[in-house]
Design a protein around this motif. Structure first.
Motif, short mmCIF file in Angstrom:
data_model
loop_
_atom_site.label_atom_id
_atom_site.label_comp_id
_atom_site.label_asym_id
_atom_site.label_seq_id
_atom_site.Cartn_x
_atom_site.Cartn_y
_atom_site.Cartn_z
N ASP A 114 -28.65 14.30 77.17
CA ASP A 114 -28.03 15.05 77.61
C ASP A 114 -28.56 16.03 76.49
O ASP A 114 -28.08 17.34 76.42
N LYS A 176 -26.82 11.12 86.16
CA LYS A 176 -26.26 10.14 85.66
C LYS A 176 -26.03 9.42 86.03
O LYS A 176 -25.52 7.51 85.98
N ASN A 666 -29.83 5.26 81.77
CA ASN A 666 -29.03 6.38 81.20
C ASN A 666 -29.94 7.36 81.05
O ASN A 666 -29.83 8.54 80.19
#
Length: 782
Positions: A114, A176, A666
């Protein structure tokens, strides 16, 4: 048409992109791993420096114009990589994001996905850079690389108007939901080849030479082993049988192995032989990476491996055997300017780079360096990640890895072996339950139960000098008990291993002040003493058996230090540490049965083990030991160990490991791998960071010369900064044998390296016990 864009001083952008792509793709194709990403790899390599085609960067590079946001190139290049993958090649979501992450991060560390995908530059800055790019030359370069496309300022502008499904943020949320550990490995792999090839091209400006085939052969080990003195005793026979038999259980389908041998059974050489035999069975396997828990024993093992080659008349060049740890000198030969220009030898930067990227057939390194090659976000470490592909990864004394990470490592090691075609071999005298048969792991020591059961070198005495392990004793009690033992037989070499430096120093003083032990026979070994002196004392111990030496030490002597004493005294510790300590006692089965005496040392009611060990480990050790008589024969130690690890496996929470695996899956890489005590306290780390001060001791004339050389480079403002940095790193490695780390609270200084000159030795350093500590406190360094 003439090329005019540059990537580095004196290097055309065309030449750099061509070389990086050529080097990177050659390595990618040679490894034959993740071949479904071949096209993506080519784009990442070819596009990584496109942002250098702007007039802003060219002005900074060629005309020394000021640096600014507009001279930055990585983010602009990453957007082009993303656009090309998304709009031209129409790759899937993960591939488009991987292209952007790899190119955008190639001059920095990886981070949470992110965070990595958040723009550093404003849109207006990117638009300005776009208008200043020489697209005709960029397109010619890409055409030469086989990428038939026409990039333009208009096409780049479309990035700001992409349909919602193609936007970075939408793709990130979507991807994700379908990520796995494989995606983490793919990202690491592509990133590793990019940064390795980019740095290689910048430093060497040529394609790397490939390894000269497999130099290491089992016949060299046979020649070396046959010249060793034969030992016709139990451990000697076990050593011989293990050397001959371990490789017989290898097969092409297995990638996870264990070698569970008693201490002193020659597992180092036998494991190396297994790795060489495995390469004969599976020719695609390239490198052997031998990992050890402590820096202190790497050089020891490296010398053994070098001697193996030398015994067969082979020069142990760094291309064949390489040690990599923070104190290791660059092994690749450095040269004067004339030789470098003629391509004969290596400059400082070149030599250091080849070491740090494991450019060798056999690498001997630490757990810290090995784990950092894949369990890290650091650019400096990940440039060797691709070396794990088609490698044999030997983890020696793997029980030193904290137990709460075992389930995590199980998941990671299995994925590495499956995805990167590497073979994992766990080697230890006390096999922890990281991997087992249910994971597909195969034990090579098929006669281990027989071998462990035949041993009778030592017995564990858990009577705590008659007090019982439920009770504690003080240092004065320990000193009196040892002196009583010495009085009964003063010819035996005795090793006392304590848990903290301060307690070991206090015991040394008690024994010295007693007047009953001649100071010439009293030795002190811990990390409080410079490495050079430690090696000298270990040599003294090996050369003086039966001289009544009394060695006061800490855990620094436990794993892999090849000394053999008559009696070991060990403060209570986790069972694997106790067994490692036992391996220093009657190691070669050359004495009558010896004793390892376990005691429970405390001060004012607080046990010393509590300062450094996990209470789960010690409480389970106590519980297991108290199930047995106070005198436990060596033949029962394997059974004892198995019970200990089963119990530990039952009581250890897997929460920490599951959390780490989830973060990796992730691609929350900072959370998982970039440890910081406040910001990311849950990240994987093998060393607890404490405020430490490096101290350099001018022990001899050589040390003084090194200190002067270091200061000369440090204060040199005239040299090329890259050349100066390389020379500083080189001299710091050579200063390593004279360096120790102490807690900052013991030494108030702002200097990164505190220099203790000859005139200050009496104030700061004792030639027998090392650094002088003013405050009496427990120190947690081994």
């Amino acid at each position: 048409m003439e090329y005019k864009l540059y990537s580095h001083p004196n290097t055309l952008l065309k030449d750099h992109l061509h070389l990086v792509t050529k080097i990177g793709m050659a390595r990618f194709l040679q490894n034959n791993i993740f071949m479904e990403y071949e096209g993506l790899m080519r784009v990442i390599l070819a596009f990584h420096d496109l942002g250098k085609a702007s007039s802003y960067f060219q002005g900074y590079l060629l005309r020394s114009e000021p640096r600014s946001k507009l001279t930055r190139h990585s983010e602009f290049s990453s957007i082009w990589a993303y656009l090309y993958c998304s709009e031209v090649l129409q790759y899937d979501d993960f591939e488009c994001l991987a292209a952007k992450i790899c190119v955008g991060s190639h001059h920095k560390d990886l981070a949470n996905m992110d965070d990595t995908l958040i723009a550093d530059l404003e849109n207006e800055d990117l638009k300005q850079i776009n208008e200043a790019v020489d697209y005709p030359e960029i397109n010619r370069i890409l055409h030469d690389l086989g990428l038939q496309t026409e990039l333009s300022a208009a096409l780049f502008s479309s990035f700001f108007e992409l349909p919602p499904a193609h936007k970075v943020s939408r793709r990130m949320r979507k991807v994700k939901r379908s990520l796995s550990l494989k995606h983490w490995l793919v990202l690491n792999y592509l990133f590793s080849i990019l940064i390795w090839a980019d740095k290689y091209a910048a430093i060497f400006e040529q394609k790397p030479a490939e390894l000269e085939g497999n130099i290491w052969q089992t016949q060299y080990l046979d020649t070396f082993v046959n010249k060793l003195p034969a030992k016709d005793n139990v451990i000697g026979r076990i050593r011989s049988h293990a050397y001959q038999e371990l490789g017989q259980s290898l097969d092409v389908a297995t990638s996870l192995y264990s070698v569970n041998l008693p201490t002193g059974a020659g597992k180092t050489i036998s494991s190396l032989k297994v790795a060489i035999e495995l390469r004969q069975l599976r020719p695609e396997l390239q490198r052997i990476i031998y990992c050890l828990p402590f820096t202190a024993i790497i050089d020891q093992n490296q010398k053994v491996f070098e001697n193996i080659l030398q015994t067969s008349g082979i020069d142990p060049k760094p291309e064949y055997i390489l040690a990599h740890h923070h104190l290791a000198e660059p092994a690749f030969k450095k040269a004067d300017e004339y030789s470098i220009k003629n391509g004969d030898e290596y400059s400082e930067d070149e030599a250091i780079y080849l070491v740090e990227t494991w450019d060798s057939e056999l690498i001997v390194t630490t757990f810290v360096q090995a784990m950092a090659s894949f369990l890290s976000v650091k650019n400096s470490s990940l440039k060797r990640f691709h070396r794990l592909a088609n490698s044999i990864f030997i983890l020696d004394e793997v029980q030193n890895i904290p137990h709460y990470y075992w389930y995590f490592l199980k998941g990671v090691l299995k994925e590495l072996s499956e995805q990167l075609n590497c073979v994992i071999i766990l080697v230890t005298a006390t096999l922890p339950m990281i991997l087992d048969a249910s994971d597909g792991m195969k034990e090579l020591a098929t006669r281990k139960d027989e071998w462990f059961g035949a041993l009778n070198r030592i017995s564990l005495d858990t009577s705590n000098f008659g007090h019982g392990l439920k009770n504690t004793i003080e240092l004065e009690d320990l000193s009196k008990a040892i002196l009583t033992d010495i009085e009964e037989d003063d010819t035996l070499n005795r090793l006392i291993i304590l848990n903290t430096i301060q307690s070991s120093l206090d015991l040394y003083e008690l024994l010295k002040d007693s007047g009953e032990v001649p100071e010439s026979r009293l030795l002190y070994i811990s990390s409080n003493v410079i490495p050079l002196q430690r090696l000298q004392m270990i040599r003294q111990i090996k050369e003086n058996p039966g001289q009544g030496l009394i060695i006061v030490s800490t855990q620094v002597v436990e794993a892999g230090v090849d000394i053999d004493v008559n009696v070991v005294y060990r403060d209570l510790a986790p069972l694997d540490s106790i067994i490692q300590a036992s391996g220093r006692c009657n190691r070669n089965d050359s004495k009558q049965q010896s004793t390892v005496k376990i005691f429970r040392l405390a001060k004012d009611g607080k046990a010393y083990w509590s300062y450094i060990y996990d209470k789960t480990l010690v409480h389970n050790t106590l519980a297991i030991l108290q199930e047995y008589p106070t005198l436990i024969p060596e033949s029962q130690i394997a059974e004892l160990t198995e019970k200990y690890y089963h119990r530990l496996n039952e009581v250890t929470s897997k929460d920490t490991s599951r959390c780490l695996l989830n973060w990796l899956t992730n691609l929350d890489l900072s959370k998982a791998l970039n440890y910081h005590p406040k910001e990311t306290p849950g990240a994987f780390h093998l060393i607890d960071e404490r405020p430490m001060q490096v101290v350099f001791i001018e022990y001899d004339e050589r040390a003084r010369e090194l200190a002067e050389e270091y200061l000369g480079y440090l204060n040199d403002d005239t040299s090329d900064p890259f050349e100066r940095r390389g020379k500083l790193k080189d001299v710091l490695r050579r200063m390593g044998p004279y360096m120790i780390n102490v807690q900052r609270k013991l030494l108030k200084t702002e200097d990164p390296i505190f220099r203790v000159g000859n005139s200050e030795m009496q104030l700061y350093y004792d030639l027998k016990t090392g650094f002088k500590r003013e405050d009496k406190q427990e120190d947690y360094i081994f």
